[in-house]
Each structure stands twice: as C-alpha cells, then as structure tokens.
Design a protein around this motif. Structure first.
Motif, PDB file in Angstrom:
ATOM      1  N   LEU A   1       0.835  -1.205   0.000  1.00 26.20           N
ATOM      2  CA  LEU A   1       0.000   0.000   0.000  1.00 26.20           C
ATOM      3  C   LEU A   1       0.869   1.253   0.000  1.00 26.20           C
ATOM      4  N   THR A   2       1.937   1.238   0.796  1.00 28.31           N
ATOM      5  CA  THR A   2       2.801   2.415   0.887  1.00 28.31           C
ATOM      6  C   THR A   2       3.497   2.672  -0.451  1.00 28.31           C
ATOM      7  N   VAL A   3       4.050   1.611  -1.044  1.00 32.04           N
ATOM      8  CA  VAL A   3       4.794   1.785  -2.297  1.00 32.04           C
ATOM      9  C   VAL A   3       3.856   2.214  -3.433  1.00 32.04           C
ATOM     10  N   LEU A   4       2.725   1.522  -3.571  1.00 35.67           N
ATOM     11  CA  LEU A   4       1.809   1.866  -4.657  1.00 35.67           C
ATOM     12  C   LEU A   4       1.181   3.239  -4.432  1.00 35.67           C
ATOM     13  N   GLY A   5       0.801   3.498  -3.183  1.00 36.40           N
ATOM     14  CA  GLY A   5       0.230   4.810  -2.866  1.00 36.40           C
ATOM     15  C   GLY A   5       1.229   5.918  -3.139  1.00 36.40           C
ATOM     16  N   ALA A   6       2.496   5.686  -2.799  1.00 33.52           N
ATOM     17  CA  ALA A   6       3.536   6.694  -3.028  1.00 33.52           C
ATOM     18  C   ALA A   6       3.761   6.893  -4.526  1.00 33.52           C
ATOM     19  N   ALA A   7       3.714   5.779  -5.290  1.00 33.78           N
ATOM     20  CA  ALA A   7       3.924   5.897  -6.737  1.00 33.78           C
ATOM     21  C   ALA A   7       2.805   6.731  -7.360  1.00 33.78           C
ATOM     22  N   LEU A   8       1.557   6.398  -7.033  1.00 31.34           N
ATOM     23  CA  LEU A   8       0.443   7.181  -7.574  1.00 31.34           C
ATOM     24  C   LEU A   8       0.516   8.621  -7.058  1.00 31.34           C
ATOM     25  N   GLY A   9       0.823   8.757  -5.762  1.00 29.28           N
ATOM     26  CA  GLY A   9       0.906  10.087  -5.169  1.00 29.28           C
ATOM     27  C   GLY A   9       1.973  10.940  -5.839  1.00 29.28           C
ATOM     28  N   ALA A  10       3.137  10.344  -6.126  1.00 27.60           N
ATOM     29  CA  ALA A  10       4.223  11.091  -6.766  1.00 27.60           C
ATOM     30  C   ALA A  10       3.796  11.528  -8.168  1.00 27.60           C
ATOM     31  N   PHE A  11       3.136  10.621  -8.878  1.00 29.45           N
ATOM     32  CA  PHE A  11       2.663  10.960 -10.224  1.00 29.45           C
ATOM     33  C   PHE A  11       1.699  12.150 -10.158  1.00 29.45           C
TER      34      PHE A  11
END
Lengths: 271, 216, 240
Positions: free
Chosen positions: C22-32
């Motif tokens: 959740l942290t990695v995917l959320g961070a990836a979407l969040g960064a985008f």
C-alpha cells in the motif's frame, strides 16, 4: 520622439544599407509607470561591436533582455536578421509571435549574464554541450569536441569535469562565455559580465572577450562599466540616459570629446 | 448517480450532533497538544541527558506510528490496566498526544529562532531560568509559531474522523450510523466530506494570512 | 508475548507485506499526481492553474478517512464503480497524498532562481526542456525532505484501510487480538513494526537526498537521530 533618438542611424551605424542585423523600431518599454525605453530606434550592422553605456536604470540592460525575449516590448518592433522577433506576419498583419517563431529567430542570439546563470545540476562540460545536443540536435561527440575547443579558448581545459561550486566566479563566467559560443550565435549579448566578479578576476574574463572580439565576426552588444574594455573592442558606443540614446559614435570620439553634458558628467564619474 | 435530498434532510439533525462532537474533540485535543507539546519541547532542551533522551524517543515513536493504531491501543489496552474512559475521551487523549509530538517540533523551531544573544542577555542579568523562559524566550517564540500551530489544528480536524473507529459519534460516526440504518451511504458521507472542505479551506486561508503577518 | 503462536505471527507479517505494498503503490500514484498537479500549477494558462489548484484544495481540504469511506461506499452505490478493496485503498491514498505532494513540487519549482529559466531561454531550450533539464533537476533535492515527511504520513495513513477490511498490519492486529483476548502485546508489536518501517524509509530518503545534493556539488548536512528534515515548523505549504 527626440531628434537624438533617430541620429544613431547616421553615424553609429554606417551600414544603413540593409545589412543591419538588429533593428529597434520605436520600441517602448515600461515597468509600471516607469518608462525604461522611450520610443527607441537604433540599428546594429552585422559584425559590429556596440557598447551601451550610461547611468544605471537608463535602460541598457533592458535592451539586451528585449533581444533575448526575456521581456516583451510594450510598443514597437524588433527585427533580427530581417525577421520580427516578438511578432510574426500573418495575413499581412503583425501578430504576437508563437513560441515556434520566437525560437527560430532566437537561434541566432546568445547571451552572457551578469550572474553567469550556469546550471548547477550539470558539470562544466555538460553545461556547454547540453544546448547544442538538445536544441541544435548536434551529435554528442561533436558537441563535446567543440566544447573542448571552446574551453581551450577560455583557458579552462583542465576544469572540464568539475562541479560549478569548485570554480571561481571568473572561471564560471568564462564557462558561461563558452556555453553561449557553443550555440554559434550571430549576435552575442554581454550583460555587465564582470560586475559580479572580484576585481582580480575581471582581467581574465575581459581578455577572453577581447580575443573573441578580435578573432571572430560575431556581432556583439555589450553593456559594461569597464570603459577601457569598451574603448578596446567597440566600433560604436551608445550613451543612454532616461531611456533614450543621447549620444553615439566611435569610442575615440565619445570618450575624448563628448558633445553632451550628461555624457561628460557620466564619464567623469566612471573613468 | 442518484441523489436523495430527503435523505440529506433526514441526516441533518445527526449532522449537527456530529459537528458538536467533532468541535469538542478538536478544541480539547488542541489544548492537550499545545500544552503537552510545550512540555516536550522544553524537556528536549534540558541539560540532563536522562530527560532529553527518553523524551526524544517517545516523541519520535508517537509521531512515526499511526494515530489509528494508537487509538486502538488506548481504547483496548487501558481498560486491561483498569483505566476506563469513554470513547470520546479516549479519542481526545489520542488526538492530543499524537499532535503534541508535532507541536513540540513547532515550539522547538520557534525557540531555536530566538537569537542566542537573548539567552546571553538573561545570563548577564542573572535572571533565573524560569523567568528567562516565561519573560523572554517564550513570548518571542510563540508569535512565530501561531500559524504553524494553526495548521496542525486543521490537520487534527481532518484526522478527527478516526475516533469514529473506536465508537465516538463525531461527523463520520454519525454518517456511518445513519447509513447503517437507512442503507443510504451516498448522501451522509458526501455531506460530511463537503463539510470538512468547507471548514478546512477557509481555515487554511486564515493561517496563510496569519503566516504572512506574524512570521517575519 | 509468548502466547503469540507462529500462525498469529504469520498474520502480522502478511499484514506487513500488505502495508508495504500500500505504501509503495500509494507513493507511486501520489508522486505521479504530485508532479502533474504541481507542474500544472505553474502553467501560464489560468484555467490550468485554476483546475489544478482546485484539485489540491479539495483533496487537501477533506479528511483522508472520509474520502476513503466515500470511495468504498459511495462510488459503488452512486456510480456503480466497484473497485477491488486494495485498489480503492491505493486510489484514495494516492489522490490525497498526491494533493499534499503537489504543493511540495510547486514550492520546489518556484525556489529555482528565475535566472536559470532565463539562461534556458538564452540557449533556446523549449519550455519542456527547460523544465526537464534545468528546473526539475535543481528543484529535486529540495523536494526530498518534505517528501520524506509526507511518505511517513502516507505510511501512517495506510492503517486507515484496516477499517475497511483490507488486510494490512492494523487489520492483522485486530484478528490476533480477537484470538488472544489480550491487546497490549499485539498493539505494542505492531506499533514497533510501523516505527521500524518508518525508520527504514527515512534512512532511504536521507541517502537519496545525499546523492541528489552530491549531484549538484553540495555538501550533505549532518543528520540527527531520526533524520533531520523533520517538519520543523509546518507551514501551510508543507506536508501534513
């Protein structure tokens, strides 16, 4: 428009026969209520070295910034090599130019800034090769080869792989000169390029510029407070005051027998 | 998308109840956070390592772990130690404790911003330590930290729905209960979501204005 | 703690894996989202600036948990969009924390001196080249410390999904608590687990920052116990 403002054509630029590279036509620039340039007309012929002098706030730097499209004129037009800089002709009318047109005309202009404005995220060599590769589409090897030649010209061959923070101000400014030349500009704009330097570093930078002035056919527009340098390299000197050219002519004439009181006052203050 | 205005109307009485509980949690939680944060900040400047070090560990630990889990901890573990609070009280303590670790950093920055010369002047005047804090350092520090504290109050507002998960009936809790009865989640949850924006946005504009005025 | 069987530990570690995902995917979407919205907020067209600003104010204005409830319960009923819980969680986290991140991106872009943009014009770079080659590389190191704070907030935010039945650490803990009938050990354990993940993330971001600064030829600063760039004083432009 004052009479003086049209006179530069007569003597400042002997070549009014259409070989002028830069033409300002009735250019006015205001910042708020402050009129920085007032209905200014002047030409610079190809290959000439023109120095702009005058008290600070007289609009000299604004001329360079207008040419570099960093600011837009409020009125009037600027032509470079026959093309409008900030306008383009569409259906017989002049309209504000699009990005594509501006970039096409801007190709022929290079600029060296007072504060160098080098890119701190790139090492010395890449500062010079970045634009040739990505703007001119030059091959990487060719660009590096050329960058090495230019670094040799400015005497910094051994600094190629350094970070900017490891260079002195004078060295950084010489890199900035190499960076501008790498784009093979027809016109080089020099905006008080020694003003941010420690006194002992000024001479090195000016020597490089003298060298370029004497060995290339690049047109130069130079704003400077180094009067000795101006005398050495200039074909013409334009004296500015309050947004107008009040006097112009060969450096020998301006520096030794100025006609205008303001010029005399200014020169006695800086010389 | 179906939208049923009568469901909104039915929800409104509960909505206002929820607003009251949310505001109560926010005000009391902020008071705890402001006071406890100051304690942390001053303790971290203590001359004693035995004070500084544990306080740093506690605040780093609380700040770097989820508020939600801390709420569960307080709600489930405290009764096992025979300490019992209502859900709302537990929630307020949790919010206050969690945010005190943020306000501690705010105070710390504010205190660091007071020039060293001020401390030296107090020493030169032979002022007692307590007087130095209350008469010289804190008055200068507080002014600079008001906007930052305000921003954490807004952040706390947005975290306050978490106390619904331990059963406090603030805005989200009311919306959940309403939709559990009526099977209409759309209207109450949307209304609550918009309510948060309507409170938080003007509040954050106010803090930006305060920041411009008070800091520098 | 001796009461925790291997099976119960297994539940917790499954939860750790879900939390990391959740942290990695959320961070990836969040960064985008942060980069797109942050860059859009510097656009010269007012409508682009307005819409990206609106997005930021809405998603920063509302509560992450309320938004999550909305995505889980309102989207399926009102729009007929039923998302897999894991993706609904990533979507809510990414959109929320991306809105906070956009402010970090915008602020860092604005901190690059205008003279750099002018030098880019003087060398005739396109606006996109100026952004990508000159402005972004210089803005990047300044983004990392506030992004680290935001990443920790995101990690803490992932615990919210346990309320909605996604099997993260906090969800695993509630299962273990029911099995044991004892709360103190399991909640202590998972708080420590979150702390360890936060510590590792912070160390990683510190390393990234050192490297980014070295690329600009700047010396790295010394760090405190838990990494320096904490939100010393949160401003309305910072994270959280």
């Amino acid at each position: 428009m004052s009479a003086e403002n049209t006179t530069p054509n007569d003597h400042a630029n002997p070549a009014v026969d259409g070989s002028e590279l830069i033409r300002f036509d009735k250019v006015t620039k205001r910042f708020g209520d402050n009129v920085v340039l007032d209905n200014l007309c002047f030409d610079v012929a190809s290959g000439k070295h023109v120095t702009l002098i005058g008290p600070s706030g007289s609009g000299k730097t604004t001329i360079l910034r207008l040419l570099m499209t960093l600011v837009k004129p409020d009125e009037g037009t600027i032509k470079v090599a026959g093309d409008y800089l900030t306008h383009e002709e569409k259906g017989g009318r002049l309209v504000p130019a699009g990005e594509r047109h501006v970039r096409e005309v801007r190709k022929s202009i290079g600029m060296v800034f007072q504060q160098f404005n080098l890119f701190p995220n790139m090492k010395v060599l890449r500062n010079i090769t970045e634009a040739p590769v990505h703007v001119l589409g030059m091959g990487k090897d060719e660009a590096e080869e050329r960058a090495r030649e230019l670094l040799e010209l400015v005497g910094l061959t051994d600094q190629m792989d350094k970070h900017l923070s490891q260079l002195s101000g004078g060295q950084q400014q010489r890199v900035a000169i190499a960076r501008a030349l790498a784009m093979r500009p027809q016109v080089l704009l020099l905006d008080e390029v020694t003003s941010a330097l420690d006194p002992e570093l000024v001479a090195g930078v000016l020597d490089v510029l003298r060298d370029i002035a004497h060995t290339t056919d690049i047109t130069m527009l130079c704003v400077t407070h180094e009067m000795g340098f101006a005398r050495d390299i200039s074909d013409d000197v334009l004296m500015f005051d309050e947004g107008r050219v009040i006097e112009s002519g060969a450096p020998e004439k301006i520096f030794s027998e100025p006609e205008h009181d303001r010029t005399r006052e200014f020169l006695s203050a800086v010389l | 998308m179906q939208w049923d205005w009568s469901a909104v109307a039915d929800f409104m009485p509960r909505f206002w109840d929820g607003v009251l509980v949310t505001l109560q949690a926010l005000v009391l939680g902020s008071l705890i956070a402001f006071a406890l944060g100051l304690v942390w900040a001053i303790a971290q400047r203590s001359a004693l390592k035995a004070v500084r070090w544990p306080v740093t560990v506690i605040t780093e630990f609380v700040r770097n772990t989820p508020l939600l889990v801390q709420l569960f901890f307080l709600y489930f573990v405290l009764p096992e130690w025979n300490i019992t609070f209502s859900a709302l009280t537990t929630g307020i303590i949790g919010l206050g404790l969690h945010y005190s670790t943020y306000t501690a950093e705010v105070y710390r920055a504010g205190i660091d911003g007071v020039p060293v010369g001020q401390w030296e002047a107090c020493t030169a005047l032979n002022m007692p330590r307590g007087r130095t804090w209350t008469a010289v350092v804190l008055p200068q520090a507080i002014r600079r930290v008001v906007p930052a504290l305000g921003n954490y109050v807004i952040a706390m507002l947005k975290d306050s729905p978490m106390i619904a998960t331990i059963g406090a009936l603030e805005l989200l809790g009311q919306a959940r209960q309403f939709s559990a009865v009526t099977f209409q989640p759309t209207e109450p949850i949307t209304v609550v979501g918009i309510a948060f924006i309507l409170i938080a946005y003007p509040a954050s504009l106010l803090m930006r204005a305060l920041e411009r005025r008070l800091v520098r | 703690m001796t009461d925790l069987t291997t099976g119960l530990w297994g539940l917790l570690f499954q939860g750790v894996w879900v939390t990391i995902q959740l942290t990695v995917l959320g961070a990836a979407l969040g960064a985008f989202v942060a980069f797109v919205v942050g860059v859009a907020r510097t656009n010269r067209l007012w409508i682009v600036r307005f819409l990206s600003g609106l997005y930021m104010e809405i998603f920063r204005g509302t509560s992450a948990l309320v938004l999550m409830f909305w995505v889980f319960f309102v989207l399926p009923v009102a729009f007929g969009w039923q998302l897999v819980p894991m993706w609904a969680a990533v979507l809510s986290l990414g959109l929320t924390y991306g809105a906070y991140g956009s402010e970090i991106v915008r602020g860092a872009l604005a901190s690059v001196p205008p003279a750099q943009r002018e030098a880019g014009i003087a060398l005739n770079f396109t606006p996109w080249q100026r952004l990508r080659k000159i402005v972004l590389p210089q803005a990047w190191p300044g983004m990392i410390p506030p992004a680290n704070n935001l990443l920790i907030e995101l990690l803490k935010g992932t615990a919210l999904v346990s309320v909605l039945g996604v099997g993260d650490i906090a969800f695993g803990a509630s299962l273990v608590r029911n099995a044991l009938g004892d709360s103190a050990p399991v909640y202590t354990i998972i708080l420590v687990m979150y702390f360890v993940i936060a510590f590792v993330l912070t160390r990683g971001m510190r390393a990234l920052e050192r490297q980014a600064k070295a690329n600009l030829g700047q010396a790295p600063e010394r760090s405190r116990l838990f990494g320096k760039g904490r939100p010393a004083a949160a401003t309305s432009t910072g994270g959280k």
